[in-house]
Design a protein around this motif. Structure first.
Motif, mmCIF file in Angstrom:
data_model
loop_
_atom_site.group_PDB
_atom_site.id
_atom_site.type_symbol
_atom_site.label_atom_id
_atom_site.label_comp_id
_atom_site.label_asym_id
_atom_site.label_seq_id
_atom_site.Cartn_x
_atom_site.Cartn_y
_atom_site.Cartn_z
ATOM 1 N N HIS A 6 0.847 -1.194 0.000
ATOM 2 C CA HIS A 6 0.000 0.000 0.000
ATOM 3 C C HIS A 6 0.885 1.247 0.000
ATOM 4 O O HIS A 6 1.612 1.497 0.965
ATOM 5 N N CYS A 11 -2.582 7.856 -1.153
ATOM 6 C CA CYS A 11 -4.014 7.635 -0.901
ATOM 7 C C CYS A 11 -4.751 8.968 -0.925
ATOM 8 O O CYS A 11 -4.255 9.972 -0.410
ATOM 9 N N ILE A 12 -5.960 8.977 -1.530
ATOM 10 C CA ILE A 12 -6.749 10.209 -1.579
ATOM 11 C C ILE A 12 -7.960 10.135 -0.644
ATOM 12 O O ILE A 12 -8.897 10.914 -0.781
ATOM 13 N N SER A 13 -7.945 9.174 0.276
ATOM 14 C CA SER A 13 -8.944 9.115 1.366
ATOM 15 C C SER A 13 -10.372 8.884 0.885
ATOM 16 O O SER A 13 -11.309 9.367 1.507
ATOM 17 N N CYS A 14 -10.538 8.133 -0.213
ATOM 18 C CA CYS A 14 -11.906 7.914 -0.706
ATOM 19 C C CYS A 14 -12.684 6.932 0.164
ATOM 20 O O CYS A 14 -13.904 6.925 0.147
ATOM 21 N N GLY A 15 -11.987 6.058 0.868
ATOM 22 C CA GLY A 15 -12.647 5.123 1.784
ATOM 23 C C GLY A 15 -13.080 3.805 1.167
ATOM 24 O O GLY A 15 -13.576 2.917 1.863
ATOM 25 N N ALA A 16 -12.906 3.644 -0.130
ATOM 26 C CA ALA A 16 -13.428 2.456 -0.809
ATOM 27 C C ALA A 16 -12.781 1.156 -0.329
ATOM 28 O O ALA A 16 -13.465 0.149 -0.146
ATOM 29 N N CYS A 17 -11.478 1.167 -0.126
ATOM 30 C CA CYS A 17 -10.810 -0.082 0.271
ATOM 31 C C CYS A 17 -11.306 -0.565 1.632
ATOM 32 O O CYS A 17 -11.523 -1.759 1.834
ATOM 33 N N MET A 27 -9.759 3.231 7.841
ATOM 34 C CA MET A 27 -9.442 4.637 7.638
ATOM 35 C C MET A 27 -8.901 5.204 8.943
ATOM 36 O O MET A 27 -9.482 5.020 10.015
ATOM 37 N N ALA A 34 -6.187 5.737 4.257
ATOM 38 C CA ALA A 34 -6.369 4.307 4.494
ATOM 39 C C ALA A 34 -5.119 3.737 5.159
ATOM 40 O O ALA A 34 -3.998 4.154 4.866
ATOM 41 N N CYS A 64 -9.708 0.794 -5.972
ATOM 42 C CA CYS A 64 -8.922 1.995 -5.615
ATOM 43 C C CYS A 64 -8.776 2.905 -6.841
ATOM 44 O O CYS A 64 -8.216 2.494 -7.850
ATOM 45 N N PRO A 65 -9.254 4.139 -6.750
ATOM 46 C CA PRO A 65 -9.252 5.020 -7.934
ATOM 47 C C PRO A 65 -7.875 5.530 -8.320
ATOM 48 O O PRO A 65 -7.691 6.013 -9.443
ATOM 49 N N VAL A 66 -6.903 5.429 -7.428
ATOM 50 C CA VAL A 66 -5.566 5.941 -7.752
ATOM 51 C C VAL A 66 -4.508 4.826 -7.805
ATOM 52 O O VAL A 66 -3.307 5.093 -7.878
ATOM 53 N N VAL A 68 -3.121 2.618 -5.763
ATOM 54 C CA VAL A 68 -1.988 2.631 -4.821
ATOM 55 C C VAL A 68 -1.895 1.338 -4.000
ATOM 56 O O VAL A 68 -1.091 1.245 -3.084
ATOM 57 N N ILE A 69 -2.722 0.347 -4.339
ATOM 58 C CA ILE A 69 -2.671 -0.951 -3.668
ATOM 59 C C ILE A 69 -2.220 -1.993 -4.692
ATOM 60 O O ILE A 69 -2.746 -2.035 -5.810
HETATM 61 S S1 SF4 Z 1 -9.277 2.926 -2.169
HETATM 62 FE FE1 SF4 Z 1 -7.235 3.807 -2.555
HETATM 63 S S2 SF4 Z 1 -7.523 6.020 -2.475
HETATM 64 FE FE2 SF4 Z 1 -9.341 5.098 -1.567
HETATM 65 S S3 SF4 Z 1 -8.921 5.078 0.636
HETATM 66 FE FE3 SF4 Z 1 -8.239 3.102 -0.189
HETATM 67 S S4 SF4 Z 1 -6.041 3.356 -0.706
HETATM 68 FE FE4 SF4 Z 1 -6.955 5.391 -0.429
#
Ligand code: SF4
Length: 73
Positions: A6, A11-17, A27, A34, A64-66, A68-69
């Motif tokens: 990770h 991370c852009i803090s979207c919360g999806a993961c 979170m 995350a 994850c939209p960016v 990073v995982i």
């Molecule tokens: S899905 Fe990706 S961007 Fe969103 S909180 Fe998780 S690590 Fe961060």
């Protein structure tokens, strides 16, 4: 065995993961990023976790939209 990686600093803090994989991600209440539970920091804001069960982590990777995982098998 899987290694989940990770890149927390991106991370852009979207919360999806944390939504799709709460067993592995949560979170942070401190900085809203995350957090890979029980992971070790591998320098420069990258965290790693070795686990036998990565099923929901694969969902987190997909959502994850960016991107990073990552996972290594
Ligand atoms: S899905 Fe990706 S961007 Fe969103 S909180 Fe998780 S690590 Fe961060």
């Amino acid at each position: 065995m899987f290694k989940i990686i990770h890149e927390r600093k991106k991370c852009i803090s979207c919360g999806a993961c944390a939504l799709v994989c709460p067993a592995i991600f949560e979170m942070s209440e401190e900085d809203n990023l995350a957090t890979l539970k029980n992971s070790k920091e591998d320098g420069d804001g990258v965290f790693e976790l070795e686990t036998d069960n990565a099923d929901c982590a694969k969902e987190a990777i997909a959502i994850c939209p960016v991107n990073v995982i990552k996972i290594q098998e």
